[in-house]
Design a protein around this motif. Sequence first.
Motif, short mmCIF file in Angstrom:
data_model
loop_
_atom_site.label_atom_id
_atom_site.label_comp_id
_atom_site.label_asym_id
_atom_site.label_seq_id
_atom_site.Cartn_x
_atom_site.Cartn_y
_atom_site.Cartn_z
N ILE A 109 -14.89 35.51 -2.21
CA ILE A 109 -15.11 34.57 -1.11
C ILE A 109 -15.57 35.37 0.08
N LEU A 149 -14.43 27.80 1.25
CA LEU A 149 -14.49 27.59 -0.19
C LEU A 149 -13.51 26.50 -0.59
N LEU A 173 -11.53 24.67 -3.70
CA LEU A 173 -11.14 24.67 -5.10
C LEU A 173 -10.95 23.23 -5.51
N LEU A 184 -3.94 29.25 -5.35
CA LEU A 184 -3.84 29.38 -3.90
C LEU A 184 -2.56 30.12 -3.52
N LEU A 239 -5.31 29.02 4.17
CA LEU A 239 -5.17 28.40 2.86
C LEU A 239 -4.69 26.96 3.06
N THR A 294 -12.19 32.62 7.35
CA THR A 294 -12.33 32.30 5.94
C THR A 294 -11.33 31.20 5.61
N ILE A 348 -9.83 28.66 2.47
CA ILE A 348 -9.80 28.27 1.06
C ILE A 348 -9.02 26.96 0.99
N TYR A 349 -9.62 25.98 0.41
CA TYR A 349 -9.13 24.62 0.55
C TYR A 349 -9.02 24.00 -0.83
#
Lengths: 359, 299, 298
Positions: free
Chosen positions: A26, A32, A34, A46, A156, A186, A188-189
């Motif tokens: 990433i 990003l 998921l 995660l 996250l 950054t 991440i989801y």
Amino acid sequence: MSSVSLQNLEISYGNVAIVKSLDLTIQDGEFLVLLGPSGCGKSTLLSAIGGLVDVSGGRILFNDKDVTWADPKDRGIGMVFQSYALYPTMSVERNLSFGLRIAGIDRATIDKKVKWAAELLQITHLLDRKPSALSGGQRQRVAIGRALVRDADIFLFDEPLSNLDAKLRAELRLEIKKLHKTLKSTMIYVTHDQIEALTLADRIAVMKDGIIQQLDTPLNVYNKPANEFVGSFLGSPAMNKVEGQLVADGDRLVFTAGDFRLDASHYPFAQKVEGGRKAVLGLRPEHILPAKGDAQAIEGKVSLIEPMGSSILAWSNFDGVSLSHLVGQDDGCEADRTFPVTIDVQKASFFDVETGWRL
Amino acid sequence: MMSQAKSANASKRPLTYQEVWGRIGIYTFLGLLALFFLLPLYVMLVTSFKSMDEVRLGLIFSLPQHFSLDAWVKAWTSACTGLDCTGLQVGFGNSVKILVPSVVFSILFGALNGYALSFWKVKGANVLFACLLLGSFVPYQVFIYPLVRFYAQTGIYGSLPAIVITHIIFGMPVMTLLFRNYYSGLPVELFKAARIDGAGFWKIFISIVLPMSVPIAIVAVIMQVTAIWNDFLLGLVFAGRDNLPMTVQLNNIVNTTTGERAYNVNMAATVLTSLVPLTVYLVSGRWFVRGIASGAVKG
Amino acid sequence: MGAELSRHVKRNLVAYIALLPMAIVVIFAYLGTMAWSVRLSFSSSKLLPRYDFVGADQYLTLFDTPRWLTSLGNLAVIAFFFLLICFLLGTLLAIFIDQNVRAESLFRTVFLYPYAMSFVVAGLIWQWILNPDLGIQHTMHGFGFTDFVLDWVVNSEMVLYAVILATVWHGAGLVMALILAGLRGVDTEIWRATRIDGIPAWRVYVSIVLPMLRPMIITSLVLLSISIVKMYDVVVAMTNGGPGTASEVPAKFIMDNLFERANIGLATAASTVMLVTVLLVMAPVIYSQYFRKSGRAS
Ligand SMILES: Nc1ncnc2c1ncn2[C@@H]1O[C@H](COP(=O)(O)OP(=O)(O)OP(=O)(O)O)[C@@H](O)[C@H]1O
Ligand SMILES: [Mg+2]
């Protein structure tokens, strides 16, 4: 700012492998998503990135630094949970500041950070309340705020919006997007909601059974699904699937299923395909268009129509193959009549029958 | 080679010293306290299997050298309270005689009250219920003397009915609370549907509500059996000489003996007295905890 | 208005009838007896009730009676240590058991079984274990430690602690069971959030989890308080109030005056004092626990 790199990652609960040799990088500042069905291991993955679940193999790198065994608090992450996980007996202000106090940060800095996060999320007027006195959306903002004050490089999100109603969801979705623009961190989801995935993501990783099926931009994931699963998982109304054969007709390839024939010569095949190959045709309803006097129009007999507000979903029979397709309200499509359409084969997908992968 | 060793390492989280010591600490703490909690049971059991000679000479914590059931037989059949040497079996019989009607009726009343309170509109019922709950917090000593006078007036003082009625009275708050909370959790639509079908108060109670009450009734049985079996004070005051429950008889056997104390018999008697609640406890498992919790916390 | 009321009663008549036994119990067995007890406390009743009025005489006598004052003091000491130790021990046990230990259900069973036994049994067995001629002291002497002294049950200085030991053994499991049930109900995501926030485990318990379990803690303390105020059996079985009056408690004082000393006036005065104390302490707790979020029927 941080990039995240997962190398050959394996996660299992007991003997059950949940995530199997997963590689994923990433980029710094990337959003990003998921995406995957329930139980496919999104939360598990995660949590492993956050250090809440031990991995059984592989490495996790943040900015090329190995953090596989680092403590969650030392990873520079902020995390937002599906159930919000606010500390119920503490005020909003304390919820935001508690971690900082424990870390021994001085009062002035804490106040400044809490104030900044509260203003950014517009929860300043709620600071003295207990979580139980907040609405779902407000709780979610507080949960995001708690992640914000931590100075995290990586955020996250585990299905942060799934407990909210549709309208609030759309609102907060927009705010998360804005937040990403502002912070440029950054993110991440995790979600199983495709609209969230398509609207928020820079890239989407579609997961199934702990394996990433496709990692690409929302447009590519939607338009060029890497396999049958991705094709049918995304899109509403769902993609039509027809099992048949690609046969050579002179120098052209034609897809046939019984009497149904579709010229496939303009389809951008990823590999060389011989005539006689069995294949599954994947067609999105919006790629079957009402024919406006086109030459290649094919006629279908409409069996059922479902009005969907702005457009109508029609189910028609084309030479023995039933397909759903979208028509406008004024196109004059009625049940039990015939209706001409053209099929945009460039936007269609062909999948291998056995493996399901895109041809 | 190097990288192989490394990845083998990585697949298992290395336990830190702190974590290892933490584990040791946890088990040590729990183990020592478990010993403390088990100590009385252990002492009672080992002593009850010893002969009096061994008790006199040996140590209370040592295992019996000659395993003997004499003390148990004696406790059951011929231990003395004063001049009366018929053993605990009398008390056991009395306790059963008290227990069965008390448990049955207190649960029936609890279910009925709970049902009427949570499904029917009765003016003033909540005030009554509040008084009842408040009453359960008041020490028995406040009620005892007037009740004694009342039973004496009606001529049932010192009889089986007196102690049974007393148990029903003092079991009513917690039983009512238990059933009321349980019924508040049932869907009220059920009740409404039955009324539309034309069912009346008793019909709904008997055909719909009672059959749904099995889980909470089990909890109620567990609570009442242990509470009534373990009761000492009420049995002492109200049951009368001929119906003294096992706990009272146990205390009499143990604390009124003259001459040398027969510790082995006393301990066997104690274990015998505990047998019923202990069995209920061991068999019921988590239901027992549920009883404690649901009887006290507003559900 | 009146017609409406009678219509309402008629429609629900059976319900009214069904609640009659409860009404009778509340009005006569609870409120009536309470009132009568209070009334007698203002009379000069001895062996039999008398309905004269002597003002606060019995109360003055009561608070002039050393045995009563001792009982009150004893109860205060016992209640304080009992509640404190039960709470700490029960909470610690629950937290330790919650650490993913093996044989968890065995530990749970062991810590709670005393609660299923009667107070009489608890009193008797600890009396034996603490008895200098039989129990621990005797054993230590047998091992050659002849200076070892553990004579709590016969030592008027220490006898209260013997009672506390027996009652803690009996009641700590209750706190453990209730708190453990509460701990199990804490959302795992809260724990994860605290790990991200870097909060040490002990701090999570103290600042986040235990405050969340306030209702369970209050419940267990209320249950234990009731049992300790009613405490009678355990003292009768263990020490019978002795040595001397060193382990007298109010409940026993009342019983003795009712049935042995034939001093009903004094006994009812004492029970009234207990009644008022309990109501003052308990009323707010009961109110907040049971009536704040009132049930559907209201
Ligand atoms: N603690 C656990 N022990 C054993 N198996 C678990 C545990 N937690 C999750 N699993 C299993 O791991 C798999 C993946 O779970 P995970 O929570 O990651 O799914 P998910 O993709 O987040 O699903 P959802 O969308 O429903 O949240 C599931 O099959 C689940 O049953
Ligand atoms: Mg999940």
